[in-house]
Write a protein that holds these residues in place. Structure first.
Motif, mmCIF file in Angstrom:
data_model
loop_
_atom_site.group_PDB
_atom_site.id
_atom_site.type_symbol
_atom_site.label_atom_id
_atom_site.label_comp_id
_atom_site.label_asym_id
_atom_site.label_seq_id
_atom_site.Cartn_x
_atom_site.Cartn_y
_atom_site.Cartn_z
ATOM 1 N N GLY A 225 34.368 25.747 20.913
ATOM 2 C CA GLY A 225 34.362 24.297 21.075
ATOM 3 C C GLY A 225 35.183 23.834 22.259
ATOM 4 N N ILE A 227 35.865 24.160 26.540
ATOM 5 C CA ILE A 227 35.102 24.504 27.742
ATOM 6 C C ILE A 227 36.075 25.136 28.712
ATOM 7 C CG2 ILE A 227 33.695 23.623 29.595
ATOM 8 C CD1 ILE A 227 32.889 21.383 27.908
ATOM 9 N N LEU A 235 32.221 20.673 36.618
ATOM 10 C CA LEU A 235 31.170 20.599 35.604
ATOM 11 C C LEU A 235 31.050 19.159 35.162
ATOM 12 C CD1 LEU A 235 32.416 23.554 33.423
ATOM 13 C CD2 LEU A 235 30.593 23.619 35.091
ATOM 14 N N SER A 236 29.847 18.704 35.060
ATOM 15 C CA SER A 236 29.722 17.329 34.579
ATOM 16 C C SER A 236 28.641 17.265 33.522
ATOM 17 C CB SER A 236 29.387 16.399 35.739
ATOM 18 O OG SER A 236 28.213 16.847 36.359
ATOM 19 N N TYR A 237 28.959 16.581 32.459
ATOM 20 C CA TYR A 237 27.994 16.387 31.379
ATOM 21 C C TYR A 237 27.886 14.909 31.102
ATOM 22 C CZ TYR A 237 29.878 21.019 30.758
ATOM 23 O OH TYR A 237 30.328 22.285 30.975
ATOM 24 N N GLU A 238 26.799 14.579 30.567
ATOM 25 C CA GLU A 238 26.665 13.186 30.160
ATOM 26 C C GLU A 238 27.025 13.061 28.707
ATOM 27 O OE1 GLU A 238 23.606 10.823 32.958
ATOM 28 O OE2 GLU A 238 23.648 10.599 30.798
ATOM 29 N N VAL A 239 27.864 12.106 28.439
ATOM 30 C CA VAL A 239 28.327 11.917 27.070
ATOM 31 C C VAL A 239 27.986 10.493 26.666
ATOM 32 C CG1 VAL A 239 30.416 11.755 25.669
ATOM 33 C CG2 VAL A 239 30.204 13.541 27.374
ATOM 34 N N LEU A 241 28.293 6.864 25.129
ATOM 35 C CA LEU A 241 29.470 6.021 25.091
ATOM 36 C C LEU A 241 30.107 6.089 23.707
ATOM 37 C CD1 LEU A 241 30.835 4.050 26.983
ATOM 38 C CD2 LEU A 241 29.584 2.221 25.873
ATOM 39 N N GLY A 242 31.387 6.168 23.693
ATOM 40 C CA GLY A 242 32.063 6.169 22.389
ATOM 41 C C GLY A 242 32.308 7.541 21.820
ATOM 42 N N MET A 243 31.877 8.583 22.514
ATOM 43 C CA MET A 243 32.078 9.918 21.968
ATOM 44 C C MET A 243 33.104 10.637 22.834
ATOM 45 S SD MET A 243 29.025 12.542 21.362
ATOM 46 C CE MET A 243 28.489 12.841 19.709
ATOM 47 N N ASP A 244 33.970 11.375 22.246
ATOM 48 C CA ASP A 244 34.923 12.092 23.089
ATOM 49 C C ASP A 244 34.397 13.499 23.386
ATOM 50 O OD1 ASP A 244 35.235 13.202 20.645
ATOM 51 O OD2 ASP A 244 37.388 13.463 20.829
ATOM 52 N N GLU A 245 35.117 14.188 24.274
ATOM 53 C CA GLU A 245 34.574 15.459 24.780
ATOM 54 C C GLU A 245 34.380 16.464 23.686
ATOM 55 O OE1 GLU A 245 37.610 13.699 27.486
ATOM 56 O OE2 GLU A 245 38.165 15.481 26.351
ATOM 57 N N GLU A 246 35.323 16.512 22.779
ATOM 58 C CA GLU A 246 35.226 17.563 21.760
ATOM 59 C C GLU A 246 34.039 17.337 20.857
ATOM 60 O OE1 GLU A 246 39.994 18.244 21.538
ATOM 61 O OE2 GLU A 246 38.833 18.116 19.697
ATOM 62 N N VAL A 249 30.980 18.453 22.725
ATOM 63 C CA VAL A 249 30.805 19.911 22.755
ATOM 64 C C VAL A 249 30.373 20.406 21.378
ATOM 65 C CG1 VAL A 249 31.975 22.081 23.098
ATOM 66 C CG2 VAL A 249 32.472 20.184 24.590
ATOM 67 N N PHE B 312 41.207 28.223 20.021
ATOM 68 C CA PHE B 312 40.737 27.061 20.768
ATOM 69 C C PHE B 312 41.705 26.828 21.925
ATOM 70 C CE2 PHE B 312 38.233 23.307 21.005
ATOM 71 C CZ PHE B 312 39.055 22.339 21.559
ATOM 72 N N MET B 315 40.544 21.718 26.451
ATOM 73 C CA MET B 315 39.711 21.360 27.605
ATOM 74 C C MET B 315 40.523 21.554 28.875
ATOM 75 S SD MET B 315 36.916 20.399 26.354
ATOM 76 C CE MET B 315 36.141 19.851 24.887
ATOM 77 N N GLY B 318 38.985 19.845 35.616
ATOM 78 C CA GLY B 318 37.722 20.072 36.292
ATOM 79 C C GLY B 318 36.557 19.497 35.524
ATOM 80 N N ILE B 319 36.867 18.840 34.444
ATOM 81 C CA ILE B 319 35.770 18.254 33.668
ATOM 82 C C ILE B 319 35.924 16.751 33.726
ATOM 83 C CG2 ILE B 319 34.837 18.013 31.367
ATOM 84 C CD1 ILE B 319 35.835 20.836 30.874
ATOM 85 N N GLY B 320 34.940 16.127 34.159
ATOM 86 C CA GLY B 320 34.989 14.671 34.195
ATOM 87 C C GLY B 320 33.994 14.104 33.221
ATOM 88 N N LEU B 322 31.577 11.181 32.419
ATOM 89 C CA LEU B 322 30.910 10.029 33.014
ATOM 90 C C LEU B 322 30.358 9.156 31.914
ATOM 91 C CD1 LEU B 322 28.766 12.055 35.548
ATOM 92 C CD2 LEU B 322 30.909 10.919 36.020
ATOM 93 N N MET B 333 39.779 5.949 21.734
ATOM 94 C CA MET B 333 39.925 5.740 20.301
ATOM 95 C C MET B 333 41.397 5.619 19.953
ATOM 96 S SD MET B 333 36.850 6.398 19.003
ATOM 97 C CE MET B 333 35.377 7.287 19.387
#
Lengths: 534, 628
Positions: A225, A227, A235-239, A241-246, A249, B312, B315, B318-320, B322, B333
């Motif tokens: 879980g 990165i 690295l760029s991902y589209e997320v 709105l309102g969701m965090d990275e974890e 993933v 774990f 993160m 290098g990760i952005g 968008l 949050m």
């Protein structure tokens, strides 16, 4: 000059006292604390003997390089080089290399009488070769029966890695060594397939139903879980709105899990960590998940299953990346639990489980098994073996003396050099036994023997070739006033067994390395050392 | 008094030879013998403790009651001691008992073989081979003397179980089966009144074999064995349907030990359940939960929003991230509070009353638990959680979000009244632990998943010793039950070995070495001397066992001095019957037993260690030191 001698003298003492099956063990530990290692193997001793002196370091480095290539004979290199250096110190060195070439040519020629043809069809010779290696380290603490069992096991494991006729182009398989501390040596065994450590309970797997042949997914990336860094790339991902990275993933992990389930995979193996939520989801769907296996297991696993490693969970894996397994069995050895993965095709992957009671003996046993495997692999390249127990060295020494003394015109080598060279070889052979033994050479095969009492009845040579009571006459090993005849007989067609055999390539390489190192050391006139002044 | 050995600092010696040319012989063997020699006072049924104090700081003192504690406090930096410590620790991890015997035998054999090397000049390879072979054949002989637990000849012929117990109590005067204990062994679950045991008989409880064997395994520690039998009775009560001859296994991983100061050691007892110390603030919650069937769940790691599972890494840069609408700022949050709310709602939704957590709990979540009447037991040991998960077939969760109905199990709660010997549920009497402001509660599961042993002593420095002694008793019992076999103890096995070695010595000359070497061409090393050397090695092996027996007998105090003890040993060896010789005054008639595998493995490990060090001739010290 005397400094050089003194510097090498200590190495010589250590090497001589650890050489062979009668050698003594050295206890190695760090001055600041830490574990104690008990070993007489060159793989362990050479790194520990790092002295500050330049010449010693050079010698140790070349011995280490040889051990990396051939696994056997590191101490031989040390001993022989030091003896050559000390013997030829006042004499000059041009001829040492010539003498060495003479020996190597003789060994590689067809009329050589101290080598034996060994190939895969001759089981007895292979057993002899393996047995010589297994018995060569006293720290393994093996009784004769245990050594015999281990020899058979190691040979069995090796033969399983040799591919059969149908897959002959594939190359050698792999033997995975697993060590279990706490049981006796008799619990060691060879298992077809791959044995894997399990962190979870073994009974859990026993209750799962897996079909006859099932798909396996092998994942080499981390499914925890997180990165890992992309390096220079961003690295760029589209997320949404309102969701965090974890969360993002995690949702990708779940999507990956769905693909895996949809593909009908029953076992997923991950080199790194799997997220507990993903593991729970997969286990609820009836998939067995093994994780944290580590890098060493990946190669044999890929070989065994025929899978390709899945490196990312962002895209759906193709159906060709999955492998096939036949069964998944829990195995308990001692107090440890393992899982045995087996396949129905004949893949040359097997597992050798080594057990011993003490840590030191177990480590030594591991080293010895790796050496044995390597030497057996070398046999496939050059299918010869030399007689062990010091017989080859005495044979060569006598040969050199005879050649140089009888063909003085042909060889522009001084007799003195030859004597030194030969004495050094004989001293190496004599190092196999502690001081106080009398060393003899027989007349038929020119192999050596050593004994303590004066009775000559029932004497046979160290490697077992020259058997007792067969019209042998013995004379002392070493320089004699009169020329010794080097007639010798050709080797008989059927050799007595058991014999002591050494690896051909390893010994020749050791000889060459030792001679070259000695010549470099002798040639050195000036040592320039760069010191850091800070 | 044992002085601490100080580490030699300053000179790092590059290589040190071990075989010195004086009469003392092999340095490694001498170091081994010296390091292990304090353990001689700990073998046998009567142990003499030792005090260890720091020569400079007298307030730092320890009580040494077992061989392992001696090694822990030993400052000797020599490699033989390292190897001994490692070997003993590994052995303990697997077997759990017999470490002191291992050390004593290693020391005795080190001395004996040292003499062989120096005085008798036996060559090393002959010594190694003869010693290993000698031990192997002794072990084979001992295995044939093992007693099976299912040996029905030891069963009593009486039919009334209570009469059997009473008669046993009358005979030996030993109250292993206290009547109340017998009763409490079957009644724990709330709801069952304390009826007499006859209605729920334990088939194996009638078996006199188990009692006598357990008593024989105590080795001078009847209290420890009593506690172990109590634990076993709790664990085994579930397996009532099994036949008389089958003994269920004793699981040692689900036992927690609690140390407490009390008036006397006799107050040590076993509780079916886990004794947890929770802060005083939870008293009202506990009062509400007592007596009901409540639901519990287990978590590993911490219960905090920052906690992630093992492995774990987080993160990296290098990760952005968008957003779809770049003009709006990225909404953050209120992470922690959101998490708290979600966790609480998940747990309340499952009607969970008690949580077991391996780590710590988030403070605001704790507050919420208090308001909702949920009890939280934190800082539990992972081994206990695993044991509970195994017995109850319930998973230990990592994240709250994973919680499902199948992960919840039933428990019952009670207060621990520490004055009362048998901890039954007592309402409204909570014993406050004033010094730490905590209360002790007992949590029980439907099936006995965890047992807590409360060890009491008026002297706090003795508690670790009692702990070690209890575990040794428990592990011995556990091995005997697992294998279904026991060995006769009190020195009988050692005497059988001595007799066997004598026989081997005598037959050595007559029988030609037919199985001398399996497949190896043997060198003629010493000709006629080999036989004599072989005999010397066997004699040295016997000497080791003799020293062991002498030390154990001397500790009992039943005989005066070394000469009498040696005479006793010689007499017993010469006599054909197997008479026990290590006896103490309080226990003259009862048979003594020992566990099979730990004993034989202990011998093997001790001998292999000595043989390994024997074959070493130098010590190489690596590391950096400019001065040599």
């Amino acid at each position: 000059l005397s400094r050089r001698k003194a510097a090498l003298g200590k190495l010589y003492k250590v090497a001589r006292s650890s050489y062979g099956p009668n050698g003594k063990i050295k206890l190695i530990h760090n001055g600041l604390g830490g574990i104690t290692v008990a070993s007489s193997a060159s793989q362990v001793l050479l790194p520990a003997l790092d002295r500050g002196d330049m010449l010693s370091r050079f010698l140790l480095e070349s011995a280490r390089a040889h051990v990396q290539r051939c696994s056997d004979g590191g101490l031989f290199v040390l001993l022989f080089s030091v003896m050559l250096v000390q013997g030829c110190l006042h004499l000059g060195l041009e001829s040492i290399i010539q003498l060495c070439q003479l020996c190597v040519e003789y060994l590689q020629s067809d009329c050589c009488r101290c080598r034996v043809q060994v190939d895969l069809s001759n089981l007895e010779q292979l057993l002899s070769l393996t047995r010589t290696v297994m018995m060569s380290k006293p720290a393994c603490l093996l009784t004769a029966e245990e050594a015999e069992t281990m020899t058979h096991l190691v040979l069995q494991a090796f033969l399983r890695t040799v591919p059969d006729g149908a897959n002959a182009g594939q190359g050698l398989g792999m033997t995975v060594l697993i060590s279990v501390l706490g049981c006796g040596v008799e619990a060691s065994r060879v298992l077809p397939g791959l044995l894997v450590n399990t962190t979870t309970q073994v009974d859990h797997f026993a209750s799962l139903q897996v079909p006859k042949e099932f798909l396996v997914a092998v994942v080499s990336t981390s499914l925890a879980g997180d990165i890992l860094e992309g390096g220079d790339e961003v690295l760029s991902y589209e997320v949404p709105l309102g969701m965090d990275e974890e969360q993002a993933v995690l949702s990708m992990l779940f999507r990956f899990g769905e693909w895996i389930v949809a593909a009908g995979v029953r076992l997923m193996v991950c080199q790194r960590v799997v997220h507990p939520l993903l593991m729970q989801v997969l286990q609820d769907k009836g998939i067995v998940v093994l994780h944290r296996l580590g890098l060493e297991v990946m190669d044999p696993l890929l070989r065994l299953t025929g899978a390709r490693p899945i490196g990312s969970f962002f895209s759906e894996p193709e159906s060709t990346t999955y492998g096939v397994l036949r069964s998944l069995e829990p195995v308990k050895i001692g107090c440890k639990d393992f899982l045995l993965l087996q396949t129905s095709r004949s893949v040359p992957v097997c597992t050798l489980v080594l057990c011993h009671r003490t840590d030191a003996s177990l480590n030594e046993l591991k080293i010895v098994c790796k050496v044995a495997e390597h030497l057996l692999q070398l046999v496939l390249k050059q299918s010869y073996a030399l007689f062990g127990g010091g017989c080859t060295e005495s044979h060569l020494a006598t040969f050199v003396r005879h050649q140089v003394c009888s063909h003085l015109t042909r060889w522009a080598v001084k007799v003195l050099f030859a004597q030194n060279f030969a004495s050094s070889l004989e001293n190496v052979a004599k190092s196999l036994k502690p001081d106080g033994f009398l060393h003899l050479v027989d007349n038929k095969y020119v192999n050596n023997s050593s004994l303590m009492v004066s009775t000559l009845e029932g004497l046979h040579c160290a490697c077992g070739l020259a058997v007792a009571n067969s019209n042998l006459s013995w004379c002392t090993l070493g320089p004699t006033e009169t020329e010794r005849k080097f007639e010798g007989q050709a080797l008989p067609a059927t050799l007595p067994s058991p014999l002591l055999l050494d690896s051909f390539s390893a010994r020749i390489n050791a000889l060459l390395v030792a001679v070259e190192t000695a010549s470099v050391i002798l040639e050195t006139k000036l040592i320039i050392e760069e010191s850091h002044l800070s | 008094m044992l002085r601490a050995h100080w580490l030699r600092r300053g000179s790092v010696i590059r290589s040190r030879p071990m075989t010195t040319r004086n009469s003392a012989g092999h340095l490694g063997l001498r170091n081994l013998s010296r390091a292990a020699s304090p353990a001689f006072s700990f073998i046998g049924p009567v142990k003499f403790y030792k005090f260890l104090h720091d020569a400079e700081d007298l307030s730092n003192s320890y009580l040494l009651a077992s061989g392992l504690q001696v090694l822990r406090h030993c400052d000797d930096a020599s490699p033989s001691v390292h190897l001994l410590t490692e070997a003993v620790q590994h052995y303990r991890g697997i077997h759990g008992c017999g470490c002191t015997s291992l050390m004593v035998l290693a020391a005795a054999w080190a001395d004996a073989f040292n003499d062989c090397l120096t005085a008798d000049a036996v060559p090393v390879d002959v010594l190694v081979n003869a010693a290993l072979k000698g031990l192997r054949s002794c072990k084979d002989v001992i295995i044939s003397h093992a007693i099976k637990l299912s040996d029905t000849s030891l069963l009593p012929s009486m039919t009334d179980p209570r009469a059997a117990v009473r008669s046993e109590m009358d005979q030996t005067g030993y109250t292993l089966w206290d009547r109340d204990l017998y009763r409490s062994g079957v009644v724990i679950c709330k709801g069952n009144s304390q009826t007499m045991a006859l209605t729920r008989e334990l088939p194996w409880a009638r078996n006199k074999t188990l009692h006598s064997i357990a008593h024989g395994l105590a080795h001078g520690d009847p209290n420890g064995m009593k506690l172990a039998m109590e634990v076993y009775s709790i664990q085994a009560r579930q397996q009532l349907g099994s036949s008389e001859c089958h003994y269920p296994n004793l699981n040692s991983s689900c036992i927690a030990v609690k140390h407490s100061l009390a008036r006397s050691e006799n107050e040590s007892h076993v509780v079916d359940g886990y004794i947890a110390s929770v802060p005083c603030e939870n008293l009202p919650t506990c009062r509400k939960l007592v007596g009901r069937n409540i639901r519990a769940i287990m978590f590993s790691g911490d219960l905090t929003p920052q906690h992630r599972h093992l492995g774990f890494k987080g993160m990296k840069g290098g990760i952005g991230a968008l957003t779809t609408k770049p003009s709006l700022p990225f909404l953050k949050m209120k992470g922690d509070q959101e998490w708290s709310m979600r966790a609480l709602s998940a747990l309340v939704g499952l009607s969970v009353n008690v949580l077991f957590v391996e780590g710590t709990v988030f403070p605001s979540l704790l507050l919420d638990f208090f308001h909702h009447g949920i009890l939280c037991v934190d800082r539990m040991s992972m081994d206990l959680l695993h044991a509970m998960s195994e017995v109850l077939s319930v998973k230990v969760l990592t994240y709250v979000v994973q919680a499902k109905e199948s992960d919840v199990f039933e428990v019952s709660l009670g207060f621990a009244a520490s004055n009362n010997r048998r901890c039954v549920e007592v309402e409204n009497t909570a014993q406050h632990n004033e010094s730490e402001n905590q209360i002790d509660i007992i949590i029980r599961t439907v099936q006995p998943a965890v047992q807590t042993v409360v060890l009491c002593s008026p002297v706090s420095v003795k508690l670790p010793a009692l702990d070690d002694a209890f575990w040794a008793c428990l592990n011995r019992l556990s091995w005997v039950l697992k294998e279904g076999k026991a060995l006769p103890g009190a020195g009988i096995t050692e005497m059988i070995c001595l007799r066997h070695l004598d026989q081997m010595s005598q037959t050595l000359g007559t029988v030609q070495h037919s199985n001398r070497q399996v497949s190896f061409p043997k060198q003629f090393s010493s000709g006629g001397h080999e036989l004599a050397h072989h005999k010397m090695v066997l004699r040295a092996l016997a000497r080791g066992w003799r020293s062991y027996l002498a030390a154990a007998v001397a500790n009992t105090g039943m005989y005066n001095g070394g000469v009498e003890i040696e005479a006793l040993i010689e007499r017993s060896v010469a006599c054909e019957r197997n008479e026990p010789i290590i006896r103490c005054f309080s226990d003259l008639k009862a048979p003594v037993f020992d566990a099979l595998t730990p004993k034989l493995e202990g011998w093997q490990v001790a001998l292999e260690l000595v043989v390994l060090i024997l074959q070493a001739d130098a010590e190489i010290v690596t590391g950096v030191n400019a001065r040599c």
